[in-house]
Design a protein around this motif. Structure first.
Motif, PDB file in Angstrom:
ATOM      1  N   MET A 171      41.870   8.231  41.723  1.00 35.44           N
ATOM      2  CA  MET A 171      40.517   8.748  41.568  1.00 35.44           C
ATOM      3  C   MET A 171      40.429   9.526  40.253  1.00 35.44           C
ATOM      4  N   THR A 172      39.258   9.410  39.599  1.00 32.53           N
ATOM      5  CA  THR A 172      39.051  10.065  38.312  1.00 32.53           C
ATOM      6  C   THR A 172      38.138  11.273  38.467  1.00 32.53           C
ATOM      7  N   LEU A 173      38.569  12.405  37.906  1.00 38.59           N
ATOM      8  CA  LEU A 173      37.777  13.639  37.937  1.00 38.59           C
ATOM      9  C   LEU A 173      37.459  14.088  36.520  1.00 38.59           C
ATOM     10  N   SER A 174      36.261  14.611  36.349  1.00 38.00           N
ATOM     11  CA  SER A 174      35.855  15.192  35.068  1.00 38.00           C
ATOM     12  C   SER A 174      36.007  16.704  35.132  1.00 38.00           C
ATOM     13  N   TYR A 175      36.690  17.272  34.154  1.00 38.01           N
ATOM     14  CA  TYR A 175      36.871  18.728  34.100  1.00 38.01           C
ATOM     15  C   TYR A 175      35.527  19.435  33.947  1.00 38.01           C
ATOM     16  N   ASN A 176      34.676  18.947  33.040  1.00 39.50           N
ATOM     17  CA  ASN A 176      33.376  19.588  32.837  1.00 39.50           C
ATOM     18  C   ASN A 176      32.530  19.547  34.110  1.00 39.50           C
ATOM     19  N   TRP A 177      32.538  18.399  34.753  1.00 40.02           N
ATOM     20  CA  TRP A 177      31.750  18.201  35.972  1.00 40.02           C
ATOM     21  C   TRP A 177      32.261  19.112  37.078  1.00 40.02           C
ATOM     22  N   LEU A 178      33.574  19.121  37.272  1.00 39.79           N
ATOM     23  CA  LEU A 178      34.173  19.960  38.308  1.00 39.79           C
ATOM     24  C   LEU A 178      33.914  21.439  38.032  1.00 39.79           C
ATOM     25  N   SER A 179      33.969  21.828  36.769  1.00 36.88           N
ATOM     26  CA  SER A 179      33.763  23.240  36.414  1.00 36.88           C
ATOM     27  C   SER A 179      32.363  23.725  36.767  1.00 36.88           C
ATOM     28  N   ASP A 180      31.392  22.813  36.817  1.00 36.14           N
ATOM     29  CA  ASP A 180      30.030  23.206  37.190  1.00 36.14           C
ATOM     30  C   ASP A 180      29.975  23.802  38.594  1.00 36.14           C
ATOM     31  N   TYR A 181      30.922  23.407  39.462  1.00 28.41           N
ATOM     32  CA  TYR A 181      30.898  23.857  40.854  1.00 28.41           C
ATOM     33  C   TYR A 181      31.856  25.007  41.122  1.00 28.41           C
ATOM     34  N   LEU A 182      32.643  25.386  40.122  1.00 28.67           N
ATOM     35  CA  LEU A 182      33.603  26.470  40.303  1.00 28.67           C
ATOM     36  C   LEU A 182      32.980  27.795  39.866  1.00 28.67           C
ATOM     37  N   PRO A 183      33.199  28.850  40.633  1.00 29.06           N
ATOM     38  CA  PRO A 183      32.579  30.137  40.292  1.00 29.06           C
ATOM     39  C   PRO A 183      33.229  30.833  39.107  1.00 29.06           C
ATOM     40  N   VAL A 184      34.412  30.384  38.708  1.00 28.70           N
ATOM     41  CA  VAL A 184      35.100  30.980  37.558  1.00 28.70           C
ATOM     42  C   VAL A 184      35.592  29.860  36.651  1.00 28.70           C
ATOM     43  N   SER A 185      35.770  30.211  35.388  1.00 27.45           N
ATOM     44  CA  SER A 185      36.287  29.238  34.430  1.00 27.45           C
ATOM     45  C   SER A 185      37.811  29.178  34.532  1.00 27.45           C
ATOM     46  N   ILE A 186      38.343  27.981  34.582  1.00 26.90           N
ATOM     47  CA  ILE A 186      39.794  27.792  34.689  1.00 26.90           C
ATOM     48  C   ILE A 186      40.244  26.880  33.561  1.00 26.90           C
ATOM     49  N   ASP A 187      41.301  27.267  32.875  1.00 23.82           N
ATOM     50  CA  ASP A 187      41.859  26.459  31.804  1.00 23.82           C
ATOM     51  C   ASP A 187      42.255  25.077  32.346  1.00 23.82           C
ATOM     52  N   PRO A 188      42.003  24.001  31.581  1.00 25.79           N
ATOM     53  CA  PRO A 188      42.314  22.650  32.070  1.00 25.79           C
ATOM     54  C   PRO A 188      43.759  22.483  32.534  1.00 25.79           C
ATOM     55  N   HIS A 209      33.696  15.376  43.485  1.00 24.41           N
ATOM     56  CA  HIS A 209      33.849  16.635  42.754  1.00 24.41           C
ATOM     57  C   HIS A 209      33.540  17.831  43.652  1.00 24.41           C
ATOM     58  N   TRP A 210      32.587  17.689  44.562  1.00 24.62           N
ATOM     59  CA  TRP A 210      32.318  18.770  45.517  1.00 24.62           C
ATOM     60  C   TRP A 210      33.545  19.060  46.368  1.00 24.62           C
ATOM     61  N   GLY A 211      34.149  17.984  46.903  1.00 28.86           N
ATOM     62  CA  GLY A 211      35.301  18.153  47.783  1.00 28.86           C
ATOM     63  C   GLY A 211      36.476  18.810  47.093  1.00 28.86           C
ATOM     64  N   VAL A 212      36.738  18.411  45.851  1.00 29.88           N
ATOM     65  CA  VAL A 212      37.842  19.007  45.100  1.00 29.88           C
ATOM     66  C   VAL A 212      37.531  20.471  44.792  1.00 29.88           C
ATOM     67  N   ALA A 213      36.269  20.765  44.449  1.00 26.03           N
ATOM     68  CA  ALA A 213      35.878  22.153  44.180  1.00 26.03           C
ATOM     69  C   ALA A 213      36.093  23.024  45.415  1.00 26.03           C
ATOM     70  N   ARG A 214      35.836  22.480  46.589  1.00 23.11           N
ATOM     71  CA  ARG A 214      36.056  23.222  47.833  1.00 23.11           C
ATOM     72  C   ARG A 214      37.525  23.594  47.988  1.00 23.11           C
ATOM     73  N   ASP A 215      38.412  22.643  47.707  1.00 24.59           N
ATOM     74  CA  ASP A 215      39.852  22.900  47.810  1.00 24.59           C
ATOM     75  C   ASP A 215      40.306  23.927  46.774  1.00 24.59           C
ATOM     76  N   VAL A 216      39.814  23.804  45.547  1.00 30.80           N
ATOM     77  CA  VAL A 216      40.208  24.737  44.491  1.00 30.80           C
ATOM     78  C   VAL A 216      39.746  26.146  44.841  1.00 30.80           C
TER      79      VAL A 216
END
Length: 806
Positions: free
Chosen positions: A1-18, A180-187
């Motif tokens: 599965m392919t994930l986009s860092y920019n896309w995933l970061s939109d759902y994270l409450p904090v910025s995380i280094d790639p 991306h929502w599901g991965v953001a939930r886990d992170v």
């Protein structure tokens, strides 16, 4: 599965280094197999600058070329030879100076060098859009806006989209992480646990409202076992066009080609939420009816790829009043899809049965993204929420109105699964003691609901998006995963507890079966009932007869396992299978009177035909008793029996018999089956049979002590000896006096040649024997070996009257 860092970061409450995010993903079980930079424009316009054309002059040596002087902001204008017909003084242009590398839309990268073109020096290139990957036109150079500043970087001017893309090695059970929502939930769960602070994914939300009811629709589910929930809404006056740049960039980053704004939104929502959607042309829905059902076997259907497919009666279809429109959850139809002229759509969000979808997908060789998500199970509780999200996004980028009520057909709502987790079980399985508060924090952050708790553990309600959770071990996995798989403690020592089931021979049986299979044997299983006609009256003494036998042929319980196996050998021989090696575990039965019955467990081996086939490398080698004896010795050794003595024995079923004796007990009897016995089964080739007393073998194997010793550091020494003895003297009589000598360094004795000749004398034979010596504490000397060999020869001469051959 392919994930986009920019896309995933939109759902994270904090910025995380790639890089840190990559480590977190791998730690929580979403292994990052590859991480690479995505550039919408290859090379990112690096080293390209904005320039202003100061002067344009004809090239003295070429009619179609021009000499230009270009200011790139360093007070040292460049002379550049340019062939573009539209170059003119005062233009703001993109310049590739010497040393810069350009990446054309088609072709290989090219690095600028100082060059002479028709005799005039050129210090770079003024670029067209196709030469730097910004388009496909080569009609002329790019002319920029007047406010472009000479000397500034082209990357700052165009701001080409870049992203970091992760390839995730997703296990098949992790449907909840296929978005991306599901991965953001886990992170966020990981961050909440490790930073002791509540983090929740930022999910987009907006007020959903119905604008009008201008597009009526009716939904019916005729196959509820294949479609438990079906949701949909109509939208009017939409405009199908190219998607906005941000949407195209998001899709392109994860490898999806942009098509149009409606299709792109369904793809975007699928990768955002994990829920596949489908948009129908509303005007193609006959009688405003959507019917979910199966169709008769062989019904033709033309899919989006313009291929006609014959449907199975097991394929779930989305139909209108007259005809099928879509293979549910798999692939759309040619005549109901969204086109450039579509103005009204019906948007579908549903839950389809994974088994139905998977079978249909493979049946028609349509392995679509939607099918692969449905077959793993999507969140049945979320169809309406995601439908609203998609409708609002379409309204935002395609205009239009929400023109119907939401149709949500959910005839039998599914209850959440409940799973109990005890803290003791969590510790046992994870090897780590987790405080109850930590366990609850992790599970709540993943969406679990605690419905009951006590000092022993938790009673949990499983969220719908966790379709793979059904047993306590699954909950343990969730806790360990969010704690971090790289945080699993590695113990300093491992304690192996031996089995307490000392009388259970199953493990030993599996070991023997594996050894025999490795030797080319095949396991058979024959009937415990057999025919009394196979046996003589003497052999039938003590046999268990059936009072109500099921057939004339099956009238007794077998007193021997040989005859039922000979049936199998005969069956194979009659079908040209003559080279056979079988083994069987089974029982024989005896009686000494009414109510007095005994069962005995056996392991039997059967060999017939050739062991090796004729080939250019070797000749055919027929089976014989000595091959079977070697296999028998190997079986005995696995039980720890190395001192068994083989003696000639009589057996009513064998032509020649040997018995392995240890501590006065017969462990195995083997030999060639009597021809009178094989003839009764029409078997014309020799059959060799070994019958182990399995109960004794199991007893030996369970009570033996296994001791390990290091590999010897010193070399072995071998000596050969040839002796002449009477022809009738068995090898055992040769081995016995050697054993009596109790030579501590004598490891092995084996016969490697037998020779008979009149030259040796009447009734004589010669045995060539190999002796292997080893001292585990030192290297043996010739003097020591010679001393022992003298004792061996003296013993053989004295005990057997053997003659030592020189």
């Amino acid at each position: 599965m392919t994930l986009s860092y920019n896309w995933l970061s939109d759902y994270l409450p904090v910025s995380i280094d790639p890089q840190k995010l990559s480590a977190i993903l791998t730690s929580i079980g979403l292994e990052v197999e590859k991480m690479e930079l995505f550039e919408e424009v290859q090379g990112g316009l690096k080293d390209l600058v904005i320039g202003e054309v100061l002067e344009v002059q004809p090239h003295p040596n070429a009619d179609k070329l021009k000499l230009t002087r270009v200011d790139i902001g360093n007070n040292q204008p460049l002379q550049i030879v340019c062939g573009a017909p539209n170059v003119a003084t005062g233009q703001k242009v993109v310049v590739a100076p010497v040393g810069a590398t350009i990446y054309p839309a088609s072709g290989s990268p090219l690095t600028m060098k100082l060059a002479k073109i028709r005799g005039e020096e050129s210090q770079g290139m003024i670029c067209a859009e196709d030469e730097i990957g910004l388009g496909t036109s080569h009609a002329g150079i790019m002319v920029l806006n007047e406010n472009a500043k000479p000397g500034s970087l082209a990357a700052d001017y165009f701001k080409p989209y870049t992203d970091m893309v992760y390839e995730i090695g997703l296990t098949p059970n992790r449907m909840d992480a296929m978005s991306h929502w599901g991965v953001a939930r886990d992170v966020c769960a990981y961050l909440s646990h490790h930073e002791k602070k509540v983090y929740e994914p930022k999910l987009p939300s907006a007020d959903f409202k119905i604008d009008n009811h201008s597009l009526p629709i009716q939904v019916t589910i005729e196959t509820p076992e294949a479609c438990r929930r079906y949701s949909g809404v109509c939208m009017a006056h939409i405009v199908v066009k190219e998607s906005p740049k941000w949407l195209q960039q998001r899709l392109k980053a994860i490898g999806i080609r942009a098509i149009n704004n409606i299709v792109d939104v369904t793809n975007y929502i699928q990768h955002e939420t994990g829920q596949p959607l489908h948009a129908f042309n509303y005007d193609a829905i006959k009688d405003e009816k959507v019917i979910v059902k199966t169709l008769p076997e062989g019904t033709p259907f033309v899919t989006l790829d313009e291929k006609e497919r014959k449907l199975s009666s097991k394929d779930l279809m989305i139909c209108n009043a007259d005809a099928p429109m879509c293979i549910a959850g798999v692939f759309g139809g040619l005549y109901s899809g969204v086109t450039d002229n579509t103005t009204n759509i019906f948007l579908e969000s549903a839950w389809f049965d994974p088994v139905f979808i998977r079978k249909t997908s493979f049946r028609h060789a349509l392995r679509t993204d939607a099918a692969m998500r449905f077959e793993k199970g999507v969140d049945i509780s979320n169809t309406v929420t995601i439908l609203k999200r998609a409708a609002l996004l379409i309204k935002e980028i395609a205009g239009g109105e929400i023109a119907s009520d939401i149709q949500d057909i959910y005839p039998a709502p599914v209850a959440k699964k409940q799973v109990a987790l005890s803290y003791a079980y969590l510790k046992k399985l994870s090897g780590k003691t987790y405080p109850p508060a930590t366990v609850k924090t992790i599970l709540k952050s993943l969406g679990f609901t605690i419905i009951n708790e006590d000092a022993e553990g938790l009673q949990l309600e499983v969220p719908y998006h966790k379709t793979d959770i059904s047993i306590p071990a699954d909950i343990v996995e969730e806790v360990v995963r969010i704690d971090g798989l790289d945080n699993i403690a590695i113990p300093q020592s491992i304690t192996i507890t031996p089995s307490v089931e000392k009388n259970n021979g199953d493990q030993y049986k599996e070991k023997i079966a594996a050894i025999l299979t490795g030797c080319g044997f095949t396991e058979i299983l024959t009937n415990s009932l057999t025919n009394s006609k196979y046996y003589t009256e003497t052999q039938l003494q003590g046999v268990v007869r059936l009072l109500n036998n099921i057939s004339v042929e099956l009238d007794i319980m077998r007193p021997s396992m040989l005859h039922t196996a000979l049936e199998v050998i005969s069956f194979n021989n009659n079908r040209k299978a003559t080279d056979l090696k079988f083994f069987e575990f089974g029982k024989t039965y005896q009686t000494s009177g009414v109510g007095q019955y005994t069962e005995q467990n056996h392991l039997c081996l059967y060999v017939t035909g050739s062991l090796l086939q004729n080939s250019w490398k070797q000749k055919s080698q027929p089976a014989d008793m000595y091959y079977l004896k070697g296999i028998a010795e190997a079986v005995l050794q696995t039980a720890g029996i190395s001192d068994a003595r083989f003696e000639i024995t009589s057996n009513p079923y064998l032509q020649t018999g040997l018995a392995a004796i240890s501590d006065g007990e017969a462990l195995v009897t083997l030999g060639q089956v009597a021809q009178s016995t094989t003839a009764g089964f029409d078997i014309k080739q020799p059959v060799f049979f070994a019958d182990f007393n399995w109960d004794i073998l199991v007893n030996y194997s369970m009570n033996r002590t296994i001791r390990f010793k290091e590999i010897p550091k010193f070399p072995t020494v071998e000596r050969d000896l040839a002796i002449v003895i009477p022809k009738q003297t068995p090898y055992e009589h040769v081995a016995d006096p050697l054993k009596k000598l109790r030579i501590p360094i004598l490891q092995h004795i084996k016969v490697f040649d037998v020779f008979e000749s009149d030259k040796l004398g009447s009734g004589k034979k010669s045995l060539a024997i190999n002796f292997t010596f080893l001292d585990v504490e030192k290297t043996l000397t010739d003097k020591e070996i010679d001393g022992w060999m003298q004792k061996i020869m003296a013993s053989l001469e004295k005990e057997l009257g053997a003659e030592i051959r020189k």
